[in-house]
Write an enzyme that holds these catalytic residues in place. Structure first.
Site, PDB file in Angstrom:
ATOM      1  N   HIS A 306     -21.135  -9.387  25.390  1.00 24.67           N
ATOM      2  CA  HIS A 306     -20.935  -8.378  24.961  1.00 24.67           C
ATOM      3  C   HIS A 306     -22.151  -8.175  23.922  1.00 24.67           C
ATOM      4  O   HIS A 306     -22.545  -8.844  22.903  1.00 24.67           O
ATOM      5  CB  HIS A 306     -19.109  -8.506  23.941  1.00 24.67           C
ATOM      6  CG  HIS A 306     -18.873  -6.698  23.087  1.00 24.67           C
ATOM      7  ND1 HIS A 306     -19.538  -6.399  22.353  1.00 24.67           N
ATOM      8  CD2 HIS A 306     -18.470  -5.394  23.953  1.00 24.67           C
ATOM      9  CE1 HIS A 306     -18.691  -4.737  22.543  1.00 24.67           C
ATOM     10  NE2 HIS A 306     -18.064  -4.958  23.219  1.00 24.67           N
ATOM     11  N   ASP A 362     -12.967  -5.960  29.683  1.00 30.00           N
ATOM     12  CA  ASP A 362     -12.726  -6.493  31.325  1.00 30.00           C
ATOM     13  C   ASP A 362     -12.710  -7.336  31.552  1.00 30.00           C
ATOM     14  O   ASP A 362     -12.501  -8.068  32.639  1.00 30.00           O
ATOM     15  CB  ASP A 362     -13.752  -5.312  31.313  1.00 30.00           C
ATOM     16  CG  ASP A 362     -14.107  -4.032  30.523  1.00 30.00           C
ATOM     17  OD1 ASP A 362     -13.096  -3.516  30.729  1.00 30.00           O
ATOM     18  OD2 ASP A 362     -15.198  -3.454  30.388  1.00 30.00           O
TER      19      ASP A 362
HETATM   20  N1  CMC Z   1     -23.891 -13.188  32.678  1.00 30.70           N
HETATM   21  C1  CMC Z   1     -24.855 -13.821  32.292  1.00 30.70           C
HETATM   22  N2  CMC Z   1     -25.736 -13.613  31.243  1.00 30.70           N
HETATM   23  C2  CMC Z   1     -25.869 -12.786  30.874  1.00 30.70           C
HETATM   24  C3  CMC Z   1     -24.407 -11.648  30.283  1.00 30.70           C
HETATM   25  C4  CMC Z   1     -23.282 -12.109  31.390  1.00 30.70           C
HETATM   26  N3  CMC Z   1     -22.446 -11.847  31.856  1.00 30.70           N
HETATM   27  N4  CMC Z   1     -24.403 -10.795  29.623  1.00 30.70           N
HETATM   28  C5  CMC Z   1     -25.908 -11.354  28.709  1.00 30.70           C
HETATM   29  N5  CMC Z   1     -26.116 -12.034  29.859  1.00 30.70           N
HETATM   30  C6  CMC Z   1     -27.567 -12.962  28.891  1.00 30.70           C
HETATM   31  C7  CMC Z   1     -28.344 -12.118  29.102  1.00 30.70           C
HETATM   32  O1  CMC Z   1     -29.192 -11.649  30.715  1.00 30.70           O
HETATM   33  C8  CMC Z   1     -29.519 -12.205  27.825  1.00 30.70           C
HETATM   34  O2  CMC Z   1     -30.453 -13.710  28.261  1.00 30.70           O
HETATM   35  P1  CMC Z   1     -31.556 -14.192  28.105  1.00 30.70           P
HETATM   36  O3  CMC Z   1     -32.068 -13.711  26.371  1.00 30.70           O
HETATM   37  O4  CMC Z   1     -32.424 -14.951  28.821  1.00 30.70           O
HETATM   38  O5  CMC Z   1     -32.356 -13.073  28.296  1.00 30.70           O
HETATM   39  C9  CMC Z   1     -28.592 -12.940  27.074  1.00 30.70           C
HETATM   40  O6  CMC Z   1     -27.273 -12.855  27.663  1.00 30.70           O
HETATM   41  C10 CMC Z   1     -28.186 -11.279  26.028  1.00 30.70           C
HETATM   42  O7  CMC Z   1     -27.429 -10.924  26.245  1.00 30.70           O
HETATM   43  P2  CMC Z   1     -27.990  -8.734  26.956  1.00 30.70           P
HETATM   44  O8  CMC Z   1     -28.724  -8.664  27.841  1.00 30.70           O
HETATM   45  O9  CMC Z   1     -29.177  -9.121  25.272  1.00 30.70           O
HETATM   46  O10 CMC Z   1     -26.956  -8.506  26.315  1.00 30.70           O
HETATM   47  P3  CMC Z   1     -26.335  -6.640  25.646  1.00 30.70           P
HETATM   48  O11 CMC Z   1     -25.245  -6.793  24.736  1.00 30.70           O
HETATM   49  O12 CMC Z   1     -28.262  -6.150  25.983  1.00 30.70           O
HETATM   50  O13 CMC Z   1     -25.582  -6.465  27.108  1.00 30.70           O
HETATM   51  C11 CMC Z   1     -23.883  -6.364  27.722  1.00 30.70           C
HETATM   52  C12 CMC Z   1     -24.209  -6.727  27.012  1.00 30.70           C
HETATM   53  C13 CMC Z   1     -21.985  -6.471  28.254  1.00 30.70           C
HETATM   54  C14 CMC Z   1     -24.478  -5.435  28.709  1.00 30.70           C
HETATM   55  C15 CMC Z   1     -23.445  -7.749  29.434  1.00 30.70           C
HETATM   56  O14 CMC Z   1     -23.683  -9.167  28.184  1.00 30.70           O
HETATM   57  C16 CMC Z   1     -23.749  -7.350  30.711  1.00 30.70           C
HETATM   58  O15 CMC Z   1     -24.109  -7.550  31.321  1.00 30.70           O
HETATM   59  N6  CMC Z   1     -22.605  -8.591  30.448  1.00 30.70           N
HETATM   60  C17 CMC Z   1     -21.240  -8.040  31.233  1.00 30.70           C
HETATM   61  C18 CMC Z   1     -21.326  -6.579  32.425  1.00 30.70           C
HETATM   62  C19 CMC Z   1     -19.846  -6.236  31.572  1.00 30.70           C
HETATM   63  O16 CMC Z   1     -18.500  -7.728  31.336  1.00 30.70           O
HETATM   64  N7  CMC Z   1     -19.514  -5.542  29.933  1.00 30.70           N
HETATM   65  C20 CMC Z   1     -18.362  -4.764  29.372  1.00 30.70           C
HETATM   66  C21 CMC Z   1     -19.039  -5.203  28.173  1.00 30.70           C
HETATM   67  S1  CMC Z   1     -17.270  -4.702  27.123  1.00 30.70           S
HETATM   68  C22 CMC Z   1     -16.291  -3.579  27.203  1.00 30.70           C
HETATM   69  C23 CMC Z   1     -16.943  -2.187  27.598  1.00 30.70           C
HETATM   70  O17 CMC Z   1     -18.244  -1.886  26.174  1.00 30.70           O
HETATM   71  O18 CMC Z   1     -17.636  -1.476  27.602  1.00 30.70           O
END
Ligand code: CMC
Length: 432
Positions: A306, A362
């Site tokens: 998140h 989720d």
């Molecule tokens: N699986 C694997 N790696 C992950 C995941 C995941 N679910 N989420 C984040 N990471 C990694 C990401 O690749 C990054 O790695 P690095 O530092 O090596 O580049 C690190 O963790 C930080 O992630 P980020 O992409 O900078 O985080 P963000 O804040 O931009 O993204 C997110 C948040 C929710 C889009 C992401 O965690 C994700 O894609 N999760 C899976 C989809 C999901 O469950 N979404 C629902 C979110 S909660 C309800 C809502 O708001 O709708």
């Protein structure tokens, strides 16, 4: 003296006002930055950007705290009805009995759709995705609600809010009925918001519908837990679109579109798809954990991670407990067992520990929806139903804000500098 932060650009010192929110969050005010310095700020994904002042929802992602208008979400989920929470989010205070009754009445007289709107559904193919139907039909509400399109008129604004809240469950349930070829079931206004939705989803004209009170309660809880979450992607879309002074229905339709994506609300459906895949693949959890860690794979663990929570999402904690309770009573689900194992493996893996990736809202919600017989392609529609009061509250807060301005970010231009125009016949292919 008012607190300021100092920045130096090209040896010149500038003072930036420093604001502190009611929970101690500090914000650098850069509203005069461009005028004073010629510089803009750059924050791709807005992880460091406060786009507005808001008094609706407080989140502390480190501590796993979520409060609506000051009330912990855990308390609201246990003690409130969804319409009560909607009132709180939109108007800022918990309603008295009388206020709640008036609000309910104001909303429920609008649950019917214009009969012609049914023809919109008839135009969609049988396999149309309910999220696409939802955004299209909500958008069409602007056509059928021409007397409530001016967001600056207080009366029109209120009526638009009642209509939006009232018609959303009807539109959502009709989307499902259309997709399975069953007749639309009209709303029954003596039922509560959640009962009415389940009735429109699952009743058929030929049978008496027995509603399971456990499912009504579970739905009420899930909708409350999804009801608001600060400046998330879909709420920001609603504010962005609404900032042009467009009507509520168009702003909400844009929020629905934003929510559909797999990184946002679409994750609840994607998570169940992922769990089903893992189950069918001999429960090979390790393989999918490794895939999620491999940046080349493009695979992420759905329902994990998140932007704001660097701790267990408080909503996921409650949903997991409710899942457990409901499945003990109504029979188990192999996907719940698998999800718990997956969580355990991920939370002991250094990749997830270092990045502070925990289950989010989720991860377990789809398991409750499955139990309620809500099909997978309706999961994100359920999220939208829950998030609606939050979208409305933010849209209304923005309309009433004295500092309201059209949202118009800048970009750091990195394209070509001035080029000479080349006539069509003289152009040569430069890229494949
Ligand atoms: N699986 C694997 N790696 C992950 C995941 C995941 N679910 N989420 C984040 N990471 C990694 C990401 O690749 C990054 O790695 P690095 O530092 O090596 O580049 C690190 O963790 C930080 O992630 P980020 O992409 O900078 O985080 P963000 O804040 O931009 O993204 C997110 C948040 C929710 C889009 C992401 O965690 C994700 O894609 N999760 C899976 C989809 C999901 O469950 N979404 C629902 C979110 S909660 C309800 C809502 O708001 O709708």
């Amino acid at each position: 003296m008012a607190p300021t932060a100092k920045i130096t650009i090209d040896d010149q010192l500038y003072d930036l006002p420093l604001h502190t929110g009611s929970e101690g969050t500090r914000a650098l005010d850069i509203s005069q930055l461009k005028k004073a310095t010629g510089c803009i700020t750059l924050d791709e994904g807005y992880a460091n950007t406060g786009s507005c002042r808001s008094a609706i929802t407080y989140i502390d992602g480190q501590k796993g705290i979520l409060r609506y208008r000051g009330y912990p979400v855990e308390v609201l989920a246990e003690r409130c009805e969804f319409t009560e929470t909607a009132y709180l989010l939109i108007y800022g205070e918990l309603p008295t009995e009388e206020e709640l009754e008036t609000f309910r009445r104001n909303v429920c007289v609008h649950t019917l759709l214009h009969e012609n709107m049914k023809k919109i559904y008839a135009g969609f193919p049988p396999d149309a995705q309910p999220m696409a139907i939802l955004s299209s039909v909500v958008s069409a509400l602007a056509i059928y609600s021409k007397d409530t399109l001016d967001p600056r008129d207080p009366e029109q604004r209120e009526l638009a809010i009642y209509r939006m809240l009232a018609k959303m469950p009807t539109i959502a349930a009709f989307s499902y009925k259309q997709s399975i070829g069953q007749p639309f079931i009209y709303p029954e206004n003596h039922l509560t918001y959640c009962q009415n939705f389940l009735h429109m989803m699952f009743a058929v004209p030929s049978e008496r519908y027995q509603m399971d009170t456990d499912f009504v309660e579970a739905l009420n809880l899930l909708l409350i837990l999804h009801a608001d979450h600060g400046q998330n992607c879909s709420t920001s879309a609603v504010r962005m679109v609404g900032s042009s002074n467009v009507n509520l229905f168009s702003a909400i339709a844009s929020g629905i579109c934003a929510l559909w994506g797999e990184w946002h609300g679409g994750a609840n459906e994607a998570c169940i798809n992922m769990l089903e895949t893992i189950l069918a693949d001999n429960r090979n959890l390790r393989k999918y954990i490794d895939l999620a860690k491999d940046k080349q794979s493009g695979f992420r663990l759905m329902g994990f991670g998140h932007r704001v929570y660097k701790n267990y999402d408080p909503r996921a904690k409650i949903i997991k407990q409710v899942c457990d309770k409901l499945l003990k009573k109504h029979g188990g689900d192999p996907l719940f067992d698998l999800a718990q194992e997956l969580e355990e493996v991920a939370l002991t893996d250094p990749y997830f520990i270092e990045r502070k990736l925990y289950p989010n809202v989720d991860f377990y919600s789809g398991i409750i929806y499955r139990l309620m017989k809500i099909p997978k392609n309706m999961f994100t529609v359920m999220f939208a139903l829950g998030r609606l009061p939050g979208w409305i509250a933010h849209w209304r807060e923005m309309q009433l804000s004295p500092g309201k301005a059209i949202h118009r970010p800048m970009d750091l231009y990195i394209g070509s500098t001035l080029r000479e125009f080349v006539a069509l016949v003289d152009r040569k292919q430069t890229s494949s």
